[in-house]
Design an enzyme around this catalytic site. Structure first.
Site, PDB file in Angstrom:
ATOM      1  N   LYS A  57      15.830  22.120 -11.175  1.00 44.06           N
ATOM      2  CA  LYS A  57      15.103  20.878 -11.402  1.00 44.06           C
ATOM      3  C   LYS A  57      15.912  19.790 -12.106  1.00 44.06           C
ATOM      4  O   LYS A  57      16.730  20.048 -12.973  1.00 44.06           O
ATOM      5  CB  LYS A  57      13.838  21.137 -12.253  1.00 44.06           C
ATOM      6  CG  LYS A  57      12.734  21.862 -11.544  1.00 44.06           C
ATOM      7  CD  LYS A  57      12.194  21.137 -10.309  1.00 44.06           C
ATOM      8  CE  LYS A  57      11.521  19.826 -10.635  1.00 44.06           C
ATOM      9  NZ  LYS A  57      10.209  20.020 -11.273  1.00 44.06           N
ATOM     10  N   SER A  63      14.263  22.174 -15.983  1.00 43.04           N
ATOM     11  CA  SER A  63      13.107  23.023 -16.244  1.00 43.04           C
ATOM     12  C   SER A  63      13.548  24.287 -16.957  1.00 43.04           C
ATOM     13  O   SER A  63      14.662  24.764 -16.764  1.00 43.04           O
ATOM     14  CB  SER A  63      12.447  23.370 -14.915  1.00 43.04           C
ATOM     15  OG  SER A  63      11.670  24.542 -15.036  1.00 43.04           O
ATOM     16  N   HIS A  84       0.837  -1.219   0.000  1.00 45.41           N
ATOM     17  CA  HIS A  84       0.000   0.000   0.000  1.00 45.41           C
ATOM     18  C   HIS A  84       0.868   1.263   0.000  1.00 45.41           C
ATOM     19  O   HIS A  84       0.441   2.301   0.483  1.00 45.41           O
ATOM     20  CB  HIS A  84      -0.943   0.025   1.197  1.00 45.41           C
ATOM     21  CG  HIS A  84      -1.717  -1.232   1.386  1.00 45.41           C
ATOM     22  ND1 HIS A  84      -2.944  -1.457   0.813  1.00 45.41           N
ATOM     23  CD2 HIS A  84      -1.416  -2.382   2.067  1.00 45.41           C
ATOM     24  CE1 HIS A  84      -3.382  -2.666   1.149  1.00 45.41           C
ATOM     25  NE2 HIS A  84      -2.462  -3.259   1.889  1.00 45.41           N
ATOM     26  N   GLU A  88       9.307   8.841 -17.175  1.00 41.01           N
ATOM     27  CA  GLU A  88       7.917   9.279 -17.326  1.00 41.01           C
ATOM     28  C   GLU A  88       7.366   8.844 -18.683  1.00 41.01           C
ATOM     29  O   GLU A  88       6.216   8.426 -18.805  1.00 41.01           O
ATOM     30  CB  GLU A  88       7.815  10.795 -17.179  1.00 41.01           C
ATOM     31  CG  GLU A  88       8.034  11.268 -15.745  1.00 41.01           C
ATOM     32  CD  GLU A  88       8.189  12.784 -15.659  1.00 41.01           C
ATOM     33  OE1 GLU A  88       7.281  13.512 -16.081  1.00 41.01           O
ATOM     34  OE2 GLU A  88       9.233  13.240 -15.180  1.00 41.01           O
TER      35      GLU A  88
END
Ligand code: ARG
Length: 486
Positions: A282, A276, A155, A289
Site C-alpha cells: 500500500k 499499511s 459529474h 486525506e
C-alpha cells in the site's frame, strides 16, 4: 494559594474547580508577548499624558521587560487569565505602589480584544505568506503543464479535453480570491480597541491614537461599546480560512482520486505517503486525506465562533473568551494545511502519458464534433447535439457513420451539406479541441500563457504588499521596545 489580586476586595476565594473551569490562562499563551507590548504602550501613553509619574513609567517598563524575558511559563498559572498573571507578577516585582498604576484607564475587555487582534494579524500574515508560496508552486506546475492534455470532468464523468495547466491555474485563481478575503479581514483586524476600557471608555485623558500607532494598528475601533463587544473580525478571519480550506480540500480530493489505480494520473512522493501495517504494497495519500478532514475541523472552529456570538448581549460577556481557542486553532490548522499541500504539490509525479491516453476516452470530443457539424453543415446546434448524442451509442465515429445518423434526422447525409472527413478528424483530435478554445479564459496555450503572465504580476504585487505589512509591524514593535529601554 495567594490572595487573588483583583478578587480580594470584593469576593472570597474562588472555588478551585470554578477557577479551572473559567480560567483562560492556558489559551492565553497565544498572545502573552502581545499583552506585554500592550502594557508597554499603555504605560508609555500614561506617562505622556502625565497620568503616571516618570519613575513609575521607568519601574513598570523595566519590570515588564523582565517578565517578558522570563517567559510565559514563569507566570502564576492559578489565576483567571494572562492579564491578571502579568499584573500579579508585576506587583510581586515592583510593589503595589507602582504596579497598582498599570491598569488605570483600562479593562481586560479592551485589553483582551487587542491581544486577539495582534495575535491574529500576525497569524493572518503567516497564512497569506503560505498561500502565496502555494500559488507559486501552482503557477510553476501550471506553466510546465500548459500543453499536458487531460480529460476534464463534469459529474466526475469524462466531459471535454483540457490541459492540466488550465486545471491547476483554476485552483490558483481560487486561492487568489481566498487571499483577497484574508487581506480584507486583515484590514478590519488591524484596528485598536484600547481605550474602550470596560465599554464606556474612561474619564482619564487617554490618547487612544498614540497607543494604536505604537502597536502598529492602522486606526482604532472608535465606539467604545463596539470595541469590546465585537468579534466579527474573528468570524471574518475564520470564514476566510474556511474558504482556503475548502479550496485545499477540493484539490486534495482530486489528487487522492488521481493517485488511485483507476485514474493513475499522479503519484504522490514517498515522503508524503504512508503504507499499511498489514498490506505491504500500500501507498496511501495520508497527508491529503488529513487536509480533507481538517477542513471539517476549521469549519467547526468557524461554526463554534458564529454560534457563540449569536444573540450575545452587549458589551463583554465571558462567552467571548470561549471563541479565542477556536480562532487560534482554526488559523494554525489552515497554515499547516496550506504548507503541507504546497510540499505535496511540489513533489507530486505527473503521468503525462496516462493523462493523454485518457483524454479522449468517453467521447470527450463530442461537443466539438457537434460544433463542427453546426458550423460546416449549418445545422442548428441542438440538431447537431442530437445527432452526436445518437452517434455516441455507435461504435464507429467516422464520416460514414455520421452520415447514416444524420440521414435519420435531416433526410440528407451531412457530407452533402458540407461536412468533410477532414472536419471530422479535426473535431476528434483532442489537441485541436484545446487549441480551438482560445477565447478569454479558455485552455488554449495562448490563453494560458497570457493568464499566467497576469497572475504572476498580481502575485508579485501581493508579495510586496505583504512585505510592507510585515515591515510595518516589525518597525512598530522595535520602536516600542526601544522607547521602553529594551
Ligand atoms: N480572559 C478573558 C477573555 O479571554 C479576558 C477578559 C475578561 N474580562 C472580564 N470582564 N472577565 O476574554
Amino acid at each position: 494559594m495567594k490572595q487573588n489580586l483583583i478578587r480580594k476586595g470584593r469576593l472570597a476565594e474562588f472555588d478551585e474547580q470554578a477557577l479551572r473551569f473559567t480560567s483562560s490562562i492556558a489559551a492565553d499563551a497565544w498572545f502573552f508577548r502581545y499583552d506585554i507590548l500592550i502594557d508597554l504602550a499603555h504605560v508609555a501613553m500614561l506617562k505622556k499624558q502625565s497620568i503616571i509619574a516618570q519613575t513609575t513609567f521607568e519601574v513598570l517598563t523595566k519590570e515588564l521587560l523582565k517578565i517578558n524575558e522570563q517567559g510565559y511559563v514563569k507566570l502564576p498559572q492559578d489565576v483567571d487569565d494572562v492579564h491578571v498573571a502579568i499584573e500579579t507578577a508585576l506587583t510581586e516585582r515592583a510593589g503595589s505602589a507602582q504596579a497598582g498604576w498599570l491598569h488605570v484607564g483600562r479593562s481586560r475587555n479592551d485589553e483582551v480584544a487587542t491581544c486577539i487582534r495582534m495575535a491574529l494579524r500576525h497569524d493572518l500574515l503567516a497564512l497569506m505568506d503560505a498561500v502565496l508560496a502555494l500559488q507559486d508552486t501552482l503557477l510553476e506546475r501550471s506553466a510546465s503543464n500548459a500543453t499536458t492534455i487531460m480529460p476534464g470532468f463534469t459529474h466526475l464523468q469524462h466531459a471535454q479535453p483540457t490541459t492540466l495547466g488550465h486545471h491547476l491555474l483554476a485552483h490558483c485563481d481560487a486561492l487568489e480570491r481566498d487571499l483577497a478575503r484574508l487581506a480584507n479581514s486583515y484590514e478590519r483586524t488591524n484596528q485598536s480597541p484600547l481605550g474602550a476600557a470596560a465599554f464606556a471608555s474612561t474619564g482619564w485623558p487617554l490618547d487612544r491614537d498614540f497607543v494604536a500607532s505604537a502597536l502598529g494598528f492602522d486606526g482604532i475601533v472608535e465606539n467604545s461599546m463596539d470595541a469590546v463587544s465585537t468579534r466579527d473580525f474573528v468570524i471574518e478571519a475564520l470564514a476566510a480560512a474556511s474558504n482556503v480550506m475548502i479550496t485545499l480540500s477540493r484539490l486534495a480530493e482530486e489528487l487522492i482520486l488521481w493517485s488511485t489505480s483507476e485514474f493513475g494520473y499522479v503519484e504522490i512522493d514517498d515522503k508524503f505517503a504512508s503504507t499499511s501495517s498489514i498490506m505491504p504494497q500500500k501507498k496511501n495519500p495520508d497527508t491529503l486525506e488529513l487536509i480533507r478532514a481538517k477542513t471539517g475541523s476549521v469549519i467547526g472552529d468557524f461554526t463554534a465562533s458564529v454560534v457563540i456570538c449569536k444573540a450575545l448581549p452587549f458589551s463583554y460577556n465571558l462567552d467571548l473568551q470561549e471563541i479565542t481557542p477556536h480562532l487560534r486553532q482554526g488559523i494554525a490548522t489552515t497554515i499547516d494545511c496550506v504548507r503541507i499541500a504546497n510540499a505535496v504539490l511540489q513533489t507530486i509525479l505527473i503521468n503525462k502519458q496516462r493523462l493523454a491516453e485518457m483524454s479522449s476516452v468517453g467521447f470527450t470530443t463530442a461537443t466539438e464534433l457537434a460544433d463542427t457539424i453546426a458550423r460546416t453543415a449549418h445545422v442548428p446546434f441542438r440538431t447537431a447535439h442530437t445527432i452526436v448524442g445518437d452517434l455516441a451509442r455507435a461504435s464507429t465515429r467516422d464520416l460514414n457513420a455520421i452520415d447514416q445518423v444524420g440521414l435519420r434526422y435531416l433526410g440528407k447525409p451531412l457530407s452533402l451539406l458540407g461536412l468533410t472527413a477532414d472536419d471530422v478528424a479535426e473535431a476528434l483530435d483532442v489537441n485541436r479541441n484545446v487549441a480551438k478554445r482560445d477565447i478569454t479564459g479558455g485552455p488554449a496555450a495562448s490563453q494560458l500563457k497570457r493568464m499566467l503572465r497576469a497572475r504572476r504580476r498580481r502575485h508579485r504585487m501581493r508579495q510586496q504588499r505583504l512585505l510592507l505589512r510585515q515591515t510595518a509591524l516589525q518597525t512598530a514593535e522595535k520602536g516600542l521596545l526601544t522607547a521602553s529601554g529594551a
